[in-house]
Design a protein around this motif. Structure first.
Motif, PDB file in Angstrom:
ATOM      1  N   VAL A   1       0.361  -1.204   0.003  1.00 19.14           N
ATOM      2  CA  VAL A   1       0.374  -0.332  -0.131  1.00 19.14           C
ATOM      3  C   VAL A   1       0.794   1.197  -0.226  1.00 19.14           C
ATOM      4  O   VAL A   1       2.135   1.255   0.103  1.00 19.14           O
ATOM      5  CB  VAL A   1      -0.978  -0.597   1.218  1.00 19.14           C
ATOM      6  CG1 VAL A   1      -2.214  -0.861   1.039  1.00 19.14           C
ATOM      7  CG2 VAL A   1      -0.195  -0.289   2.668  1.00 19.14           C
ATOM      8  N   GLN A   2       0.842   2.315  -0.609  1.00 21.67           N
ATOM      9  CA  GLN A   2       1.099   3.545  -0.526  1.00 21.67           C
ATOM     10  C   GLN A   2       0.411   4.598  -0.664  1.00 21.67           C
ATOM     11  O   GLN A   2      -0.802   4.658  -1.614  1.00 21.67           O
ATOM     12  CB  GLN A   2       2.088   3.087  -2.171  1.00 21.67           C
ATOM     13  CG  GLN A   2       2.393   4.867  -1.898  1.00 21.67           C
ATOM     14  CD  GLN A   2       3.612   5.156  -2.784  1.00 21.67           C
ATOM     15  OE1 GLN A   2       4.743   4.147  -3.468  1.00 21.67           O
ATOM     16  NE2 GLN A   2       4.569   6.122  -3.353  1.00 21.67           N
ATOM     17  N   PHE A   3       0.543   5.885   0.314  1.00 27.30           N
ATOM     18  CA  PHE A   3      -0.719   6.455  -0.045  1.00 27.30           C
ATOM     19  C   PHE A   3       0.229   7.814   0.445  1.00 27.30           C
ATOM     20  O   PHE A   3       1.282   8.149   1.688  1.00 27.30           O
ATOM     21  CB  PHE A   3      -1.335   6.563   1.187  1.00 27.30           C
ATOM     22  CG  PHE A   3      -2.589   5.257   0.892  1.00 27.30           C
ATOM     23  CD1 PHE A   3      -4.052   4.995   0.726  1.00 27.30           C
ATOM     24  CD2 PHE A   3      -2.913   4.092   1.941  1.00 27.30           C
ATOM     25  CE1 PHE A   3      -4.093   4.227   0.917  1.00 27.30           C
ATOM     26  CE2 PHE A   3      -3.243   3.080   2.095  1.00 27.30           C
ATOM     27  CZ  PHE A   3      -3.824   3.057   0.997  1.00 27.30           C
ATOM     28  N   ASN A   4      -0.278   9.160  -0.417  1.00 22.78           N
ATOM     29  CA  ASN A   4       1.004   9.897  -0.549  1.00 22.78           C
ATOM     30  C   ASN A   4       0.150  10.894   0.112  1.00 22.78           C
ATOM     31  O   ASN A   4       1.019  12.402   0.708  1.00 22.78           O
ATOM     32  CB  ASN A   4       1.213  10.418  -1.911  1.00 22.78           C
ATOM     33  CG  ASN A   4       1.678   9.659  -2.385  1.00 22.78           C
ATOM     34  OD1 ASN A   4       2.342   9.100  -1.787  1.00 22.78           O
ATOM     35  ND2 ASN A   4       1.393   9.597  -3.919  1.00 22.78           N
ATOM     36  N   ASN A   5      -0.938  11.510   0.648  1.00 23.81           N
ATOM     37  CA  ASN A   5      -1.765  12.541   1.634  1.00 23.81           C
ATOM     38  C   ASN A   5      -2.669  11.654   2.282  1.00 23.81           C
ATOM     39  O   ASN A   5      -2.922  12.701   3.168  1.00 23.81           O
ATOM     40  CB  ASN A   5      -2.234  13.425   0.158  1.00 23.81           C
ATOM     41  CG  ASN A   5      -1.500  14.024  -0.883  1.00 23.81           C
ATOM     42  OD1 ASN A   5      -0.717  14.617  -0.257  1.00 23.81           O
ATOM     43  ND2 ASN A   5      -1.413  13.859  -2.027  1.00 23.81           N
ATOM     44  N   LEU A   6      -2.154  10.364   2.863  1.00 27.04           N
ATOM     45  CA  LEU A   6      -2.440  10.217   4.146  1.00 27.04           C
ATOM     46  C   LEU A   6      -2.179  10.441   5.970  1.00 27.04           C
ATOM     47  O   LEU A   6      -1.304  11.114   5.835  1.00 27.04           O
ATOM     48  CB  LEU A   6      -2.745   8.915   4.130  1.00 27.04           C
ATOM     49  CG  LEU A   6      -3.795   7.666   5.058  1.00 27.04           C
ATOM     50  CD1 LEU A   6      -5.432   8.049   4.459  1.00 27.04           C
ATOM     51  CD2 LEU A   6      -3.717   6.443   4.554  1.00 27.04           C
ATOM     52  N   TYR A   7      -3.586  10.607   6.435  1.00 22.84           N
ATOM     53  CA  TYR A   7      -2.797  12.212   7.798  1.00 22.84           C
ATOM     54  C   TYR A   7      -3.507  10.960   8.216  1.00 22.84           C
ATOM     55  O   TYR A   7      -2.673  10.609   9.630  1.00 22.84           O
ATOM     56  CB  TYR A   7      -3.214  13.191   7.882  1.00 22.84           C
ATOM     57  CG  TYR A   7      -2.512  13.441   6.520  1.00 22.84           C
ATOM     58  CD1 TYR A   7      -1.764  14.721   6.782  1.00 22.84           C
ATOM     59  CD2 TYR A   7      -3.758  14.305   5.750  1.00 22.84           C
ATOM     60  CE1 TYR A   7      -1.258  15.250   6.677  1.00 22.84           C
ATOM     61  CE2 TYR A   7      -2.930  15.295   4.596  1.00 22.84           C
ATOM     62  CZ  TYR A   7      -2.260  16.183   5.299  1.00 22.84           C
ATOM     63  OH  TYR A   7      -1.843  16.841   3.941  1.00 22.84           O
ATOM     64  N   THR A   8      -4.633  10.258   8.382  1.00 18.92           N
ATOM     65  CA  THR A   8      -4.998   8.704  10.038  1.00 18.92           C
ATOM     66  C   THR A   8      -5.372   7.757   9.281  1.00 18.92           C
ATOM     67  O   THR A   8      -6.137   7.888   8.469  1.00 18.92           O
ATOM     68  CB  THR A   8      -6.135  10.199  10.356  1.00 18.92           C
ATOM     69  OG1 THR A   8      -5.577  10.980  10.845  1.00 18.92           O
ATOM     70  CG2 THR A   8      -6.712   8.983  12.023  1.00 18.92           C
ATOM     71  N   ILE A   9      -4.830   6.888  10.115  1.00 17.98           N
ATOM     72  CA  ILE A   9      -5.436   5.551   9.401  1.00 17.98           C
ATOM     73  C   ILE A   9      -6.311   5.072  11.535  1.00 17.98           C
ATOM     74  O   ILE A   9      -5.196   4.943  12.220  1.00 17.98           O
ATOM     75  CB  ILE A   9      -4.073   4.353   9.346  1.00 17.98           C
ATOM     76  CG1 ILE A   9      -3.457   4.778   8.273  1.00 17.98           C
ATOM     77  CG2 ILE A   9      -4.712   2.410   8.734  1.00 17.98           C
ATOM     78  CD1 ILE A   9      -1.908   4.192   7.945  1.00 17.98           C
ATOM     79  N   GLU A  10      -7.397   4.600  10.692  1.00 17.45           N
ATOM     80  CA  GLU A  10      -8.046   4.315  12.378  1.00 17.45           C
ATOM     81  C   GLU A  10      -8.185   2.780  12.472  1.00 17.45           C
ATOM     82  O   GLU A  10      -7.155   2.281  11.513  1.00 17.45           O
ATOM     83  CB  GLU A  10     -10.025   4.875  11.857  1.00 17.45           C
ATOM     84  CG  GLU A  10      -9.051   6.676  11.379  1.00 17.45           C
ATOM     85  CD  GLU A  10     -11.362   6.645  11.601  1.00 17.45           C
ATOM     86  OE1 GLU A  10     -12.396   5.594  12.452  1.00 17.45           O
ATOM     87  OE2 GLU A  10     -11.298   7.566  11.997  1.00 17.45           O
ATOM     88  N   ASP A  11      -8.358   2.350  13.494  1.00 18.58           N
ATOM     89  CA  ASP A  11      -8.607   0.870  14.152  1.00 18.58           C
ATOM     90  C   ASP A  11      -8.770  -0.284  12.990  1.00 18.58           C
ATOM     91  O   ASP A  11      -9.714   0.117  12.959  1.00 18.58           O
ATOM     92  CB  ASP A  11      -9.512   1.152  15.212  1.00 18.58           C
ATOM     93  CG  ASP A  11      -9.659   2.074  16.193  1.00 18.58           C
ATOM     94  OD1 ASP A  11      -8.631   2.583  16.214  1.00 18.58           O
ATOM     95  OD2 ASP A  11     -10.106   2.298  17.567  1.00 18.58           O
TER      96      ASP A  11
END
Length: 277
Positions: A91-101
């Protein structure tokens, strides 16, 4: 239904394609929001093209066959979004700020995660990701409860912005050898318990630790020049249990000059310990 190609839709509503077990590919060029359970248990879904998506809600892709993700505009992943995607490898996310539970819980094939702007990883995010070994989080500030616990393939963690490590965050990561965390100030209870290969720790501004934080690690020398707060917890029927460095059998020397007290079982089982500063 095997293919979905929708040019103008800006959202996919809750449960829209739930249990479409023959669905294989999804193309949603204009979509910005995918609501909860939209593709829940689409067990044949292996390819998605959602280049402009900004929000994905809980359980949206639960138990699908997606193999990789590269999303540039997504800024938050909700709870259980990719839970049990057992074919997901990277997985690659360039603008992700939060990953939830539980976002990637039980993604048993996942080996690589790159999220350069992620600041917060919440509880159990990567639980049971038994092949996860490559982690890139240059902006990460907090890690929640047991987010990387019980993962034997993680060898090294180096997060330059990390400040808070939650309870059991890396518990029983038995392959972990190195933790370079120069901005870390707080390690919660059992965070590194059972990391039996962990021999190198760099946390120069660490200020507080909780019970069993470093139980059974493999380090010979520990240096925490600013550590001045220690907390106990309920454990094994003992109301106020410390055990912060319990059973570190290779530990020979520890320096924590700012520390004012030694708590219960703090160095119990440290059979090689010869120097405390």
């Amino acid at each position: 239904l095997k293919y979905v190609f929708i040019e103008g839709a800006i959202c996919v509503m809750e449960g829209a394609f739930e249990n479409c077990t023959n669905l294989q590919s999804v193309f949603l060029k204009s979509c910005k929001i995918i609501y909860s359970r939209s593709f829940y248990q689409c067990t044949s879904l292996s390819f998605i093209s959602i280049p402009n998506v900004e929000e994905i809600h809980s359980f949206a892709f639960y138990c699908t066959a997606i193999e990789s993700l590269n999303l540039d505009n997504l800024n938050r992943i909700k709870k259980n979004t990719f839970d049990s995607c057992k074919h997901l490898k990277s997985v690659q996310f360039n603008n992700l700020y939060t990953i939830e539970d539980y976002a990637f819980n039980n993604c048993i094939s996942l080996h690589s995660v790159s999220c350069e702007k992620v600041c917060n990883i919440l509880d159990y995010c990567f639980s049971s990701c038994q092949k996860l070994s490559v982690l890139s989080f240059t902006s990460l500030i907090t890690i929640g409860i047991a987010s990387f616990a019980e993962i034997p393939t993680i060898k090294q963690i180096e997060f330059p912005s990390l400040q808070l490590i939650g309870a059991s965050a890396f518990k029983n990561c038995k392959g972990l050898t190195t933790a370079i965390l120069h901005e870390c100030i707080n390690v919660e209870h059992q965070a590194f318990e059972g990391c039996i290969s962990l021999s190198q720790i760099e946390m120069p501004i660490l200020r507080s630790i909780s019970a069993l934080a470093f139980k059974s690690i493999n380090a010979e020398i520990l240096d925490f020049p600013l550590l001045d707060q220690i907390y106990n917890a309920n454990y094994s029927g003992i109301e106020s249990f410390g055990g912060h460095f319990m059973d570190c059998t290779n530990l020979k020397s520890i320096s924590a000059p700012m520390l004012k007290n030694v708590t219960s079982f703090m160095f119990s089982g440290c059979t090689s310990l010869s120097s405390i500063n």
